[in-house]
Every structure is written in structure tokens, then in C-alpha cells.
Enzyme design. Structure first.
Site, short mmCIF file in Angstrom:
data_model
loop_
_atom_site.label_atom_id
_atom_site.label_comp_id
_atom_site.label_asym_id
_atom_site.label_seq_id
_atom_site.Cartn_x
_atom_site.Cartn_y
_atom_site.Cartn_z
N HIS A 208 0.81 -1.22 0.00
CA HIS A 208 0.00 0.00 0.00
C HIS A 208 0.85 1.27 0.00
CE1 HIS A 208 0.70 -0.33 4.44
NE2 HIS A 208 0.77 0.97 4.32
N GLY A 319 4.45 5.92 9.58
CA GLY A 319 5.85 5.82 9.17
C GLY A 319 6.44 4.44 9.34
N SER A 321 5.00 1.61 8.31
CA SER A 321 4.53 0.69 7.27
C SER A 321 5.69 0.04 6.52
CB SER A 321 3.69 1.45 6.25
OG SER A 321 2.36 1.55 6.68
#
Length: 481
Positions: A208, A319, A321
Site C-alpha cells: 500500500h 511511518g 509501514s
């Protein structure tokens, strides 16, 4: 003065003796507490939960989905298998695995999830198979309307009490903005693990974070790209490959940075185990720890539905991810999304690393793999940016409010430290890091106490011998004629 010196020597000897006793007890306790699989089997099996976890998986495979309902690690560290009949329980005991009689088989649990998946998608919902409670748990966050909640509850009622409904705080969101940060015009994500297809080297991160063609940089003001996303899977899965732009040869390709100063070597990949203690490293919140609570989770993010995720109590925020999830030196997954934050707690989901690598046809970069090109996962030669200590959402310039990292450290409603980790820091982290550094991690503190005690004892003996020589010289100098 002599009496004072004798007192100091006596205190040192007593301290050394006491330290030797305490250190020996600590080593004995650590060795006694080692998992039964320690020292045997393959590295992957040992470090993913030991021989008991492997035996539990074998029982489930042998007996099938009609007589079992998954396996997990109990609070006492033993492997447990859910079974539906007495003969299956006896088989589990025969191989040293604790059985638990359950009402619903895995086939029944799977049928319930298929019914839920067939319903119209409701963003802000998620469901997992909770092996220990033998239920399918459906969760709805604060964005789910009363009407959708009522409709979901009606579906759950039609399935039966195999489904349990829960409301959660916060929102289930993806987390744009791992261990080391990587930047794009749309925000910031984290590098997961370095992988290779035998020709090129890539960063495995969250899907994503950006679609195919997204350009990534080590710093937001860099002019030279770090790499480009060449393939992505989101929604459905949540993983992507970022190919390094210049294939620069950097050290530490098989390392995961913990806090900008320390790192852990990744020696392989493994399937996760429910109940397993795990660690996550991210550029926003650093090193955090918790436990796996469920597997094969389905999450309905606003951007789409992702299936097959790992559910954990590890916290994460904006942040983080794409950051790495690991345990005892084994790669387990990359950060996908969740709700809450590291201050309040919540739930975090991870894309399994093994599934992603098998789908992409890549493997982890090892210390000797592809020696000519071993870039580190987003690790620049310059210092890693400071880790923010607050809950700020300014780390991602992305205009999309749903593309943020807001994951959790404890189960919903659980107080900080409920999993023994003190909100991801403290003793839980220290002991876990010791595990990641190898089999001596558990006995290292005791060995350290023994070593210090021996040093004190040697110093005491040296002082005593030195004082004896001085007394001898003084005696003969006073009686010399």
C-alpha cells in the site's frame, strides 16, 4: 588503617562470593528455562518456536481439519492443539503436545469466514480465527455505522455462536509514512527485508506504500533515487518489491536496524506461530515487541480488503509501514496496518514474509548471497533520522488521511505492559533482544555476574598479597642492623 583495609577486603570477598552464587543460580535458571527444542533441529524450526511447535503442526496435518482446530503457544510456552475428539487428544499427547478439546473444527471455522467474506464489504472491519477461544472474532472500528454493525451482527447470528462480535477504538488504516525510512512524493514508509531473485536485489516492503513505478529516496531532499517499485500486490495482499536503482554494494544486507545503533542479523524466514513473542522495528517508533494473537486475518481497509495477515499486539504508528516483523533472527512479515498507537495500544497486522517471497519468487539476501550487490534495506551511510517520540502525524506528507501508520502495543482494553513488555520497551525488549542474539542470550546476564565476581575475588587476593609483601618489607627494614 589496617583494620579498615581488612574490612574492605572482607567486603570484596563477601561480594564476590555472593555474586558467584547469584550468577550460578541465574545461569541454572536460564538453562532450565530454555525451550525443549534448544540445541536440536534446524535453525528455522528452533527459532520459530522449537520442536513442540513443529510437532503441533504435524499433528494438525496428520489428523486433518475435521478433527483439529489449529495450534498455538500457551501462556506457559507449551504448544497446544485444538482437537475435537478423545482419539485426537491422545495422539497429541503421544507426541508431547498439549491437547484442548474444542467444539468447532477448522472446517467449521473456515466455513464461517467464507460466509463473512461473501457479505458486502464494510470498511473498518476485520475478522480473525482465534484458535485459543475456538471462535471467529469480528471487529468493527469507530468508523463503522450503527446500521452496518446491526447488519454484521445479524450475519453473525445466522452463522451461530462460532462468531463473536467486538467493537474497537480507532480506525483500521494502512500505514504510509522499517526499520529505515524510505521516502516518496506521497509520503514515507519503512524498508522491510532485502531480497533477491538471483539477479537483482530488492527491498520487500508494504504494497500500500506505492504502486508500480513509485520512486523512492533515502531522504526527502535527495536528488538520486534509492529505487523504484517494480511489482506490488494491494489490496488482496500487502507487499511490494522496490528494486535498487544503482545496485550499490553496501554492508549489512542481512541486518535489521533496531534503533539506529543496534542491529539484528536475519538468518532465514519462518511461518509465524500464534502466541509467539515477536519484534518489529520501524523508523517512527523504533523497536517494539508483543505477541502473535491470530493468523489468516482479513482486514477491510478503506482502500480495499487484504487477507492472510498476521494479527499481533505489537504497536506501530505513522511511518512504520513496511517495516520488518521478526523473531529470533527469522523474518516473519512486513507491517501492513491496524488501529490505535503506541500510547493507547491496539492491533497491528502484518503481511507474512514467506507468503510474499513465495509469490514474488525471491529469497532473503544472506551474508554470502549475491556478494557483489548487497545493498542494505534502506540503510544509508548517513545517520538514520531521529525517531519521533510523540504521536505526531506530520511524518507523512501524504494528503490521504487513511494512509498512515497507527498500530498498537497491547490488545484492546489491555493496560500497558499486559503482555509483559511495558508498551514495547523495558525488560520485555531486553530479554527478547537477548534471544535474537543467539542461544547464549538467556544465560549472558548470569555469566556476566559470575565474571564480575571472579574479577572482584582476584582483586581482593591481589590486594591481600600486596599488603603481605609490604608488611614483610616493613618488618625487616625495622629490624635491620
Amino acid at each position: 588503617m589496617k583494620h579498615a583495609r581488612r574490612g574492605v577486603r572482607r567486603v570484596m570477598r563477601l561480594a564476590a562470593a555472593g555474586g558467584l552464587v547469584c550468577g550460578s543460580l541465574m545461569v541454572t535458571h536460564a538453562v532450565a528455562g530454555e525451550p525443549s527444542g534448544a540445541g536440536t533441529g534446524t535453525v528455522g524450526t528452533l527459532r520459530a518456536g522449537g520442536d513442540q511447535a513443529r510437532s503441533a503442526a504435524e499433528v494438525v496435518t496428520r489428523l486433518g481439519d475435521t478433527r483439529t482446530a489449529g495450534s498455538w503457544t500457551g501462556t506457559d510456552g507449551r504448544a497446544v492443539v485444538g482437537v475435537t475428539d478423545a482419539a485426537a487428544a491422545a495422539e497429541a499427547r503421544r507426541v508431547g503436545v498439549a491437547p484442548k478439546m474444542v467444539r468447532y473444527s477448522m472446517d467449521r471455522l473456515r466455513a464461517a469466514t467464507e460466509t463473512l467474506a461473501a457479505q458486502p464489504r464494510v470498511p473498518g472491519t476485520a475478522w480473525v480465527t482465534d484458535y485459543s477461544s475456538n471462535r471467529i472474532v469480528v471487529r468493527a472500528d469507530s468508523t463503522v455505522s450503527a446500521g452496518d454493525w446491526a447488519r454484521l451482527s445479524g450475519v453473525a447470528g445466522s452463522i451461530g455462536d462460532v462468531v463473536r462480535m467486538e467493537r474497537t477504538e480507532g480506525r483500521f488504516t494502512t500505514r504510509v509514512s522499517a526499520a529505515a525510512p524510505i521516502f516518496t512524493d506521497g509520503g514515507r514508509c519503512s524498508a522491510g527485508f532485502n531480497v533477491t531473485d538471483g539477479r537483482d536485489v530488492y527491498i520487500l516492503t508494504a504494497g500500500h506504500c506505492g504502486g508500480t513505478g513509485t520512486t523512492w529516496f533515502r531522504n526527502p531532499d535527495d536528488s538520486r533515487p534509492l529505487g523504484t517499485t517494480v511489482t506490488t500486490d494491494f489490496p488482496g495482499g500487502d507487499f511490494a518489491l522496490v528494486r535498487y536503482e544503482d545496485g550499490a554494494s553496501l554492508d549489512g544486507a542481512d541486518m535489521v536496524t533496531l534503533d539506529g545503533r543496534r542491529s539484528v542479523r536475519i538468518i532465514g524466514a519462518a511461518e509465524p506461530v500464534v502466541g509467539q513473542q515477536v519484534f518489529r522495528s520501524g523508523s517512527t517508533t523504533g523497536l517494539r515487541t508483543g505477541r502473535i494473537t491470530a493468523l489468516d486475518a482479513t482486514v477491510n481497509y478503506p482502500e480495499g480488503t487484504v487477507t492472510g495477515l498476521i494479527e499481533t499486539t505489537v504497536c506501530a504508528e505513522r511511518g512504520d509501514s513496511g517495516g520488518p516483523l521478526f523473531s529470533r533472527g527469522l523474518a516473519l512479515g512486513v507491517t501492513s496496518g491496524g488501529n490505535g498507537n503506541c500510547a493507547r495500544g491496539g492491533i497491528t497486522y502484518f503481511q507474512p514474509a514467506v507468503t510474499a517471497m513465495q509469490t514474488l519468487g525471491v529469497r532473503l539476501v544472506g551474508p554470502t548471497a549475491d556478494p557483489g550487490r548487497q545493498p542494505s534495506p534502506g540503510l544509508p551511510s548517513s545517520p538514520t533520522p531521529d525517531v519521533p517520540s510523540d504521536d505526531s502525524t506530520t511524518d507523512s506528507p501524504s494528503p490521504r488521511p487513511t494512509s498512515s501508520a497507527d498500530a498498537q502495543a497491547a490488545p484492546p482494553g489491555a493496560p500497558p505492559g499486559a503482555d509483559g513488555t511495558e508498551d514495547g520497551s523495558g525488560a520485555g525488549v531486553v530479554s527478547g533482544i537477548a534471544d535474537d542474539f543467539g542461544p547464549l542470550g538467556g544465560v549472558a546476564p548470569g555469566l556476566g555476574v559470575v565474571a564480575v565476581s571472579l574479577v572482584l575475588l582476584l582483586i581482593s587476593r591481589w590486594i591481600e598479597a600486596r599488603q603481605g609483601r609490604r608488611n614483610y618489607q616493613e618488618y625487616y627494614s625495622q629490624n635491620w642492623a
